[in-house]
Scaffold this active site. Structure first.
Site, PDB file in Angstrom:
ATOM      1  N   THR A 119      -6.175   3.255   6.555  1.00 59.98           N
ATOM      2  CA  THR A 119      -6.623   1.879   6.333  1.00 59.98           C
ATOM      3  C   THR A 119      -6.726   1.584   4.838  1.00 59.98           C
ATOM      4  O   THR A 119      -6.983   2.491   4.033  1.00 59.98           O
ATOM      5  CB  THR A 119      -8.006   1.685   6.996  1.00 59.98           C
ATOM      6  OG1 THR A 119      -8.602   0.499   6.488  1.00 59.98           O
ATOM      7  CG2 THR A 119      -8.957   2.829   6.722  1.00 59.98           C
ATOM      8  N   ASP A 120      -6.583   0.301   4.486  1.00 58.88           N
ATOM      9  CA  ASP A 120      -6.784  -0.098   3.088  1.00 58.88           C
ATOM     10  C   ASP A 120      -8.241   0.093   2.659  1.00 58.88           C
ATOM     11  O   ASP A 120      -8.550   0.088   1.476  1.00 58.88           O
ATOM     12  CB  ASP A 120      -6.335  -1.551   2.857  1.00 58.88           C
ATOM     13  CG  ASP A 120      -7.113  -2.577   3.676  1.00 58.88           C
ATOM     14  OD1 ASP A 120      -7.862  -2.186   4.590  1.00 58.88           O
ATOM     15  OD2 ASP A 120      -6.976  -3.782   3.386  1.00 58.88           O
ATOM     16  N   GLU A 121      -9.138   0.250   3.658  1.00 60.14           N
ATOM     17  CA  GLU A 121     -10.559   0.391   3.321  1.00 60.14           C
ATOM     18  C   GLU A 121     -10.863   1.691   2.587  1.00 60.14           C
ATOM     19  O   GLU A 121     -11.943   1.843   2.016  1.00 60.14           O
ATOM     20  CB  GLU A 121     -11.417   0.280   4.588  1.00 60.14           C
ATOM     21  CG  GLU A 121     -11.264  -1.073   5.260  1.00 60.14           C
ATOM     22  CD  GLU A 121     -12.280  -1.317   6.367  1.00 60.14           C
ATOM     23  OE1 GLU A 121     -13.387  -0.762   6.295  1.00 60.14           O
ATOM     24  OE2 GLU A 121     -11.959  -2.063   7.302  1.00 60.14           O
ATOM     25  N   TYR A 143     -17.314   4.763   8.044  1.00 55.69           N
ATOM     26  CA  TYR A 143     -15.994   4.680   8.706  1.00 55.69           C
ATOM     27  C   TYR A 143     -14.887   4.985   7.713  1.00 55.69           C
ATOM     28  O   TYR A 143     -14.044   5.870   7.944  1.00 55.69           O
ATOM     29  CB  TYR A 143     -15.794   3.281   9.314  1.00 55.69           C
ATOM     30  CG  TYR A 143     -14.327   2.939   9.558  1.00 55.69           C
ATOM     31  CD1 TYR A 143     -13.610   3.555  10.580  1.00 55.69           C
ATOM     32  CD2 TYR A 143     -13.663   2.004   8.753  1.00 55.69           C
ATOM     33  CE1 TYR A 143     -12.261   3.256  10.793  1.00 55.69           C
ATOM     34  CE2 TYR A 143     -12.320   1.696   8.965  1.00 55.69           C
ATOM     35  CZ  TYR A 143     -11.627   2.324   9.979  1.00 55.69           C
ATOM     36  OH  TYR A 143     -10.297   2.030  10.180  1.00 55.69           O
ATOM     37  N   LYS A 147     -11.961   8.118   7.269  1.00 52.49           N
ATOM     38  CA  LYS A 147     -10.512   7.906   7.190  1.00 52.49           C
ATOM     39  C   LYS A 147      -9.951   8.556   5.917  1.00 52.49           C
ATOM     40  O   LYS A 147      -8.868   9.139   5.927  1.00 52.49           O
ATOM     41  CB  LYS A 147     -10.181   6.413   7.225  1.00 52.49           C
ATOM     42  CG  LYS A 147     -10.579   5.694   8.505  1.00 52.49           C
ATOM     43  CD  LYS A 147      -9.878   6.199   9.759  1.00 52.49           C
ATOM     44  CE  LYS A 147      -8.413   5.861   9.787  1.00 52.49           C
ATOM     45  NZ  LYS A 147      -7.794   6.258  11.098  1.00 52.49           N
TER      46      LYS A 147
END
Ligand code: NAD
Length: 310
Positions: A119-121, A143, A147
């Site tokens: 994810t870009d997060e 979260y 990742k």
């Protein structure tokens, strides 16, 4: 022998990816433990090239032969991870570790390429500019920390054991079959059921949105073109504040906004923004869909699948 093992294929993005690869003639084994977000009647269950195991990736004790393992399996809701991140650590980190261990036990010619859907997060947020794949990872919540940790295992297992991988870092997805805890389906379901839609803080936080089908097409093209041992950002790079998205939905549904501004999410990311120069220079791909033009398809899906409060 399968072309693909897909994990988490009964969730939002994984189910669209399976639809795509079945339509292109590939065979697939879907491994999903069926959490509260999962769909069990998507439409391809009886396809001749489709198999399913109901299993937790943390407990898998053998992996059949396949060319690729594409890992969508994860706990994916940030708010839940802020409440309790234990299951996030287990599924998103230990699950990846377990899959990698099974791959490393195989003879080199028997190993699938590991495709990790990240994810870009993992970059955290930025007020201006865009993150490239070379930027360091500064996840803001549990979260995104899980990742980022999973990504590091892939790099280490590539270096130590020679396992091939592709990691994709995609922005927020929209489309059908997303569980209505996430912004777009939650707004639609709130409107359909005459409930107030809760907005974190003042709703000015910026996210970049991509249609799930554009995301899946990008993943498949990276695989088919064998761009291994690399990380790719994926987005359509159209930015909206959460409030803009919510208002766009109410407008498309022709309903007056009914909003409840609540305490901000702890560690709230202000703006996600990633550069897609690398993928655009690597494969022939560009996003085909826009949020504005495709909202009606999504709204209709939730109307057809609406579970009323009564
Ligand atoms: N939704 C987005 O906007 C977005 C954006 C970028 C990246 N991602 C990533 O893409 C992946 C898929 O996201 P999504 O939105 O489809 O998620 P989702 O929550 O809709 O689906 C996840 C699926 O994984 C399964 N699963 C969870 N833990 C498992 C385990 N331990 N073993 C087996 N199956 C398990 C669930 O049952 C579910 O079917 C995730 O890894 C997420 O981090 C999502």
């Amino acid at each position: 022998m399968y072309n693909f093992i897909v994990t988490g294929g009964c969730g939002f993005i994984g189910s669209h990816f399976i639809e795509l690869i079945l339509s292109r003639g590939y065979s697939v084994l879907n491994i999903d433990k069926m959490t509260y977000v999962s769909w069990d009647n998507i439409g391809y269950e009886n396809h001749k090239n489709y198999d399913f195991w109901k299993q937790d990736i943390c407990n898998i004790s053998n992996l059949p032969k396949s060319d690729y393992l594409v890992n969508f399996a994860a706990e994916s809701f940030v708010d839940n991870s802020i409440g309790n991140s234990e299951i996030f650590f287990r599924s998103n980190v230990q699950g990846v570790h377990n899959l990698l261990e099974h791959i490393r036990m195989k003879a080199k010619f028997d190993r699938p390429v590991f495709v990790q859907i990240s994810t870009d997060e993992v970059y955290g947020d930025t007020a201006d500019g865009k993150f490239t794949e070379k930027d360091i990872l500064r996840p803001s919540n549990p979260y995104s920390a899980t990742k980022a940790a999973a990504e590091k295992f892939l790099i280490a297992y590539n270096r130590t054991y020679g396992i091939d991988y592709i990691t994709t870092r995609c922005s927020n997805n929209y489309g059908t079959r997303q569980y209505p805890e996430k912004l777009i389906p939650k707004t639609i379901e709130s409107a359909l059921n005459n409930r107030k839609m809760t907005i974190h803080g003042d709703g000015t936080y910026i996210r970049s949105w991509i249609h799930v089908k554009d995301h899946c097409e990008a993943i498949l093209k990276l695989i088919e073109n064998k761009h291994y041992n690399n990380v790719y950002n994926i987005c359509s790079c159209k930015e909206y504040s959460n409030l803009e998205v919510v208002n766009m939905i109410y407008k498309a549904m022709d309903i007056e906004p009914n909003l409840d501004f609540v305490e901000n999410r702890w560690g709230q990311d202000l703006r996600y923004a990633i550069s897609t120069n690398k993928i655009l220079n690597t494969i022939s791909w560009k996003p085909q869909y826009t949020l504005k033009e495709n909202l009606h398809e999504i709204i209709n899906f939730y109307k057809e699948n609406n579970e009323t409060d009564s």
